[in-house]
Scaffold this motif. Sequence first.
Motif, PDB file in Angstrom:
ATOM      1  N   ASP A   4       0.868  -1.183   0.000  1.00  0.00           N
ATOM      2  CA  ASP A   4       0.000   0.000   0.000  1.00  0.00           C
ATOM      3  C   ASP A   4       0.905   1.234   0.000  1.00  0.00           C
ATOM      4  OD1 ASP A   4      -1.832   2.005   0.326  1.00  0.00           O
ATOM      5  OD2 ASP A   4      -2.993   0.983   1.873  1.00  0.00           O
ATOM      6  N   ARG A   5       1.234   1.690  -1.209  1.00  0.00           N
ATOM      7  CA  ARG A   5       2.196   2.784  -1.333  1.00  0.00           C
ATOM      8  C   ARG A   5       1.667   4.087  -0.751  1.00  0.00           C
ATOM      9  NH1 ARG A   5       6.099   2.942  -6.413  1.00  0.00           N
ATOM     10  NH2 ARG A   5       7.191   1.018  -5.948  1.00  0.00           N
ATOM     11  N   ALA A   6       0.364   4.308  -0.908  1.00  0.00           N
ATOM     12  CA  ALA A   6      -0.198   5.552  -0.380  1.00  0.00           C
ATOM     13  C   ALA A   6      -0.079   5.578   1.131  1.00  0.00           C
ATOM     14  CB  ALA A   6      -1.663   5.691  -0.801  1.00  0.00           C
ATOM     15  N   LEU A   7      -0.295   4.427   1.747  1.00  0.00           N
ATOM     16  CA  LEU A   7      -0.163   4.347   3.201  1.00  0.00           C
ATOM     17  C   LEU A   7       1.278   4.619   3.602  1.00  0.00           C
ATOM     18  CD1 LEU A   7      -1.616   3.620   5.869  1.00  0.00           C
ATOM     19  CD2 LEU A   7      -0.741   1.320   5.582  1.00  0.00           C
ATOM     20  N   SER A  11       1.891   8.267   3.349  1.00  0.00           N
ATOM     21  CA  SER A  11       1.252   9.035   4.424  1.00  0.00           C
ATOM     22  C   SER A  11       1.971   8.822   5.749  1.00  0.00           C
ATOM     23  CB  SER A  11      -0.227   8.659   4.534  1.00  0.00           C
ATOM     24  OG  SER A  11      -0.394   7.508   5.313  1.00  0.00           O
ATOM     25  N   ARG A  12       2.531   7.624   5.945  1.00  0.00           N
ATOM     26  CA  ARG A  12       3.290   7.384   7.184  1.00  0.00           C
ATOM     27  C   ARG A  12       4.569   8.195   7.194  1.00  0.00           C
ATOM     28  NH1 ARG A  12       3.906   1.096   8.311  1.00  0.00           N
ATOM     29  NH2 ARG A  12       4.110   1.748  10.479  1.00  0.00           N
ATOM     30  N   ILE A  13       5.225   8.301   6.027  1.00  0.00           N
ATOM     31  CA  ILE A  13       6.430   9.122   5.922  1.00  0.00           C
ATOM     32  C   ILE A  13       6.080  10.579   6.269  1.00  0.00           C
ATOM     33  CG2 ILE A  13       8.023  10.132   4.253  1.00  0.00           C
ATOM     34  CD1 ILE A  13       8.922   7.479   4.164  1.00  0.00           C
ATOM     35  N   ASP A  37       0.272   3.187  13.598  1.00  0.00           N
ATOM     36  CA  ASP A  37      -0.199   3.280  12.206  1.00  0.00           C
ATOM     37  C   ASP A  37       0.300   2.064  11.422  1.00  0.00           C
ATOM     38  OD1 ASP A  37       2.461   3.844  11.947  1.00  0.00           O
ATOM     39  OD2 ASP A  37       2.227   5.760  10.940  1.00  0.00           O
ATOM     40  N   GLY A  38       0.076   2.108  10.122  1.00  0.00           N
ATOM     41  CA  GLY A  38       0.503   0.995   9.279  1.00  0.00           C
ATOM     42  C   GLY A  38      -0.576  -0.050   9.074  1.00  0.00           C
ATOM     43  N   TYR A  39      -1.841   0.363   9.176  1.00  0.00           N
ATOM     44  CA  TYR A  39      -2.927  -0.597   8.965  1.00  0.00           C
ATOM     45  C   TYR A  39      -3.401  -0.499   7.523  1.00  0.00           C
ATOM     46  CZ  TYR A  39      -2.654  -1.069  13.937  1.00  0.00           C
ATOM     47  OH  TYR A  39      -2.173  -1.313  15.188  1.00  0.00           O
ATOM     48  N   VAL A  40      -3.233  -1.592   6.797  1.00  0.00           N
ATOM     49  CA  VAL A  40      -3.585  -1.629   5.384  1.00  0.00           C
ATOM     50  C   VAL A  40      -5.048  -2.030   5.262  1.00  0.00           C
ATOM     51  CG1 VAL A  40      -3.042  -2.683   3.172  1.00  0.00           C
ATOM     52  CG2 VAL A  40      -1.231  -2.304   4.838  1.00  0.00           C
ATOM     53  N   GLN A  41      -5.793  -1.262   4.465  1.00  0.00           N
ATOM     54  CA  GLN A  41      -7.219  -1.539   4.343  1.00  0.00           C
ATOM     55  C   GLN A  41      -7.579  -1.849   2.904  1.00  0.00           C
ATOM     56  OE1 GLN A  41      -9.685   1.459   6.362  1.00  0.00           O
ATOM     57  NE2 GLN A  41      -7.786   2.455   6.922  1.00  0.00           N
TER      58      GLN A  41
END
Lengths: 573, 335
Positions: free
Chosen positions: A398-401, A404-406, B193-197
């Motif tokens: 999940d690249r978008a995730l 967003s974490r970065i 964080d880091g929860y993939v949906q």
Amino acid sequence: MAILAFVLIAHEPAEVVGASIDMLLAADGACLVAVHYDRNSPEADFAALKRRYGAQARVLLVEDRARCGWGQFGLVDGTVRALGLLAASGKDYTHAYLVSCSCWPIRPLAELRQFLDRNGAVDFIESHDERWMTGGLRQERYTLRHPFSFARRRGLFEASVRLQRLLGLRRTIPAGLTPRYGSQWWCLRRETVSGVLRWVAENPAAYRFYRQVWIPDETFFQTVVHALGGTLAPGYIPTLYTFNLHGKPIVFYDDHLAWLQQQPHFFARKIAPSAKSCRAALAARAGLPGPTDRPVLAIPAARTRMPPRAETVPFYGRMFEPGSGIRNWPKNLETLRQPSAVLYGPPPLTRLAAGILRASGGLTVLGRIFHAERAEFQPGQSRFHGLDAGDTTLRDYDRALFLSRILSRATGLPVFELCPGDDPVLEKLVFENETTFVAVPLLPGGRSPAWRFLFWYLALPEPQRAAIDAAGHRFDRLRRTEETAARHFGQKHVAAMERKLFAPANRAGLVFAETGVPPDPDWTTSLRFLHGGRAEPLLGAFEALAEALSRQDWRRLAPSLAEETEGVAARHG
Amino acid sequence: MARKLKHRLVSSRAYNFVLSRWQNLRFGSQLRCVQNRLRKEDTCILFSCIRNEMHRIDAFHRYYRALGVDHFVFVDNGSTDGFAEWSAGKKDVSVWHTDKGYKKAGFGVHWCNALLRKHGTGKLCLTVDPDEFLVYPHMESRTLKDLGQHLKEIGRPCLHVLMLDAYSDRPIEETVMAPGDDPFGLCPYFDRDGYVQRSNYMSGTFVQGGPRLRAFNRDTPKEAPALNKMPLVWWQKHYRYQSSAHLMWPWSLNRTSAKTGIPVSGALFHFKFVSSLREKVEEEMARRQHYGGSREYKRYKENIRTTLYLEGVSVPYEGTDQLVALGLMHVGEWV
């Protein structure tokens, strides 16, 4: 001094009703309580109430009770019967106040009496025209017959509405009545109450008409008081009520206590039955002998709409965010609310620019985070606040995730390098989302389309460049550059990026040329406008960046494209 | 074509009606009532399937009592650690016993479904494992019944939650839970964080993440277990849990957001990563009664010595407001 008569409309178990009555009696030593207890509730509960309050002179129990239900005539009829009982009892009172067991005082009742004394010439009842209703039936509340309960017989209710519409059946509103609407809860003066009772006695047919009006409790008293022509307090009732988006009342709990006490109202609904400490604290406050420090004595102007709430901004990765997790950058970027700067260009240039920005401070400068082999963070670091450079499988899941974490971990404005081939879709979008990204294209040579050969040559990985260098003639090298770039990055992608980078109108980005072209002032001003103070460290570093880039010589980076030019120069020189 | 037909079949009402009747008959008959102390006035009932959980049962019972659970219904899958004696002394505990296979019973959900249908219809039912502790917005001042009432008012039959794997800053095998210990004190950390949906109209939102994604499945993210659950439901008799409470029939229950926005949601703290995992893993490797050929349990076996705490990702649990601020939980309209 005002004397209050509370009209309590109840259907709860006897102990709950008893708690409400006791609270009112204790909080105000002079008030009367007229109780209408729903005939749908168990007989045993009513018997218990009768036992408990039979001897209490200040409590009047309606014996001949109506059947009540949400949106049904029983609520109106019960109220009218309770008012009739009050009138018949001959007891002295100045104001009738309609409450239910979910209503709870939030200010001292002594303050309410003072408030009513000062505003003795008005009635407190909402009176709006039909625009007051936000949805559902409007005129048809009156013009159709509604014999079925909306709450219990939903299907029949809707079928009857449809049938009457189909057959074109309409009722005529009794003469002299203009429908008015408003909250069910009111506080009326004794004269007005007498007027309503007189109207009911004189107009039995019109009163019967309301049996089949939908939700009559929100319109009956409003309409009759309007017809009687009393003076109303403009837009204010002493009962606080709020609705959520579903049109349901917001329930108050223990954690609302402090907020409730500040509101310029005297009663609030609904207080949850489980909010015991809130109810106890408010009951104690209601019984205070005098007004509070900040009493409400004049009629407040604004009505309270909603309890305070923390506005939450949607962001990518928020749980159950609609659209989260789909592999669709354009959709993902909609919820990526944090701006970041993207250094876009061939790897040697982005590397150089990132180094210069890193030295200037105030920014969080990262490497090629979408590099195919490893996510590059800061030089020599394999971790960035818990993110691992080697976890490319997780990143690509999940690249978008990941992005967003970065962004959420960056302290200054995040800046990252993006090179052709890292993520073709994102590369295009970086230039289309001005609010999400500050795109900083780094163009070797200049903005003229001719320089695209140099751009793609430098963007290609080492083995491909070696293959280009192997060509004997300079012209062949240029052609091979074009072919190899189209093969390596995809023909469509190359064309699309060239349109963005080398279009004549494009003034954005930094040009890496011997002359050292400073960034276009128009572009930097627009960045300042879009991103405000956050972009300031980046804009400040642009001068240094342009300076440093101008000191580089592209011939050193791409000697194979340079040599023949020099050869020609040498020949002619 | 075959896949399409299969999909049509499993999403048809008739198939699900027959399947749920058959499952209720078959797995309901495996249960033997040990004690049934349910009263008519119990409106909020907890259902749980357990096996040798005495080391945390007291904390579990105390925690949910405080949230307003009226009654506990346990399916005892052959406990041998004195659970029978413990439950005999509790007035608000009912027990059904079975020695049959946990795997065959859909990892316990078929047993729970049978009991939910019989005893939970029309009630507010909480179905959790004994290592799962529910948190929801404003839980400091509002009870589960208040939450249930709110769900009813906004027209939602169930509460969606995110499972948060909790862990300590020591290796798993050194995190020892003694009977009566507060699990939140022992394992205070979770992934912020880091929860993939993955959202899907039919099956709701499929969530993966936490240490079981980043530590145990970093190269095989597709195999990471699901973290979305629906533990709190106003039960109706045609409802049914599928695939260990991550999915429900009818499928409209799985949808996590409405036109009016994301409604109130909660989080389920999962205290699996304590030293007792080692015995559990050894037992399960022999019994082979867990999901995916006990694939997950093989991972746990390999990782029993690891420390799950990760600087920058792990944060200690401070309260429900923290989870709301992190976006892991929603207040919705329950302000």
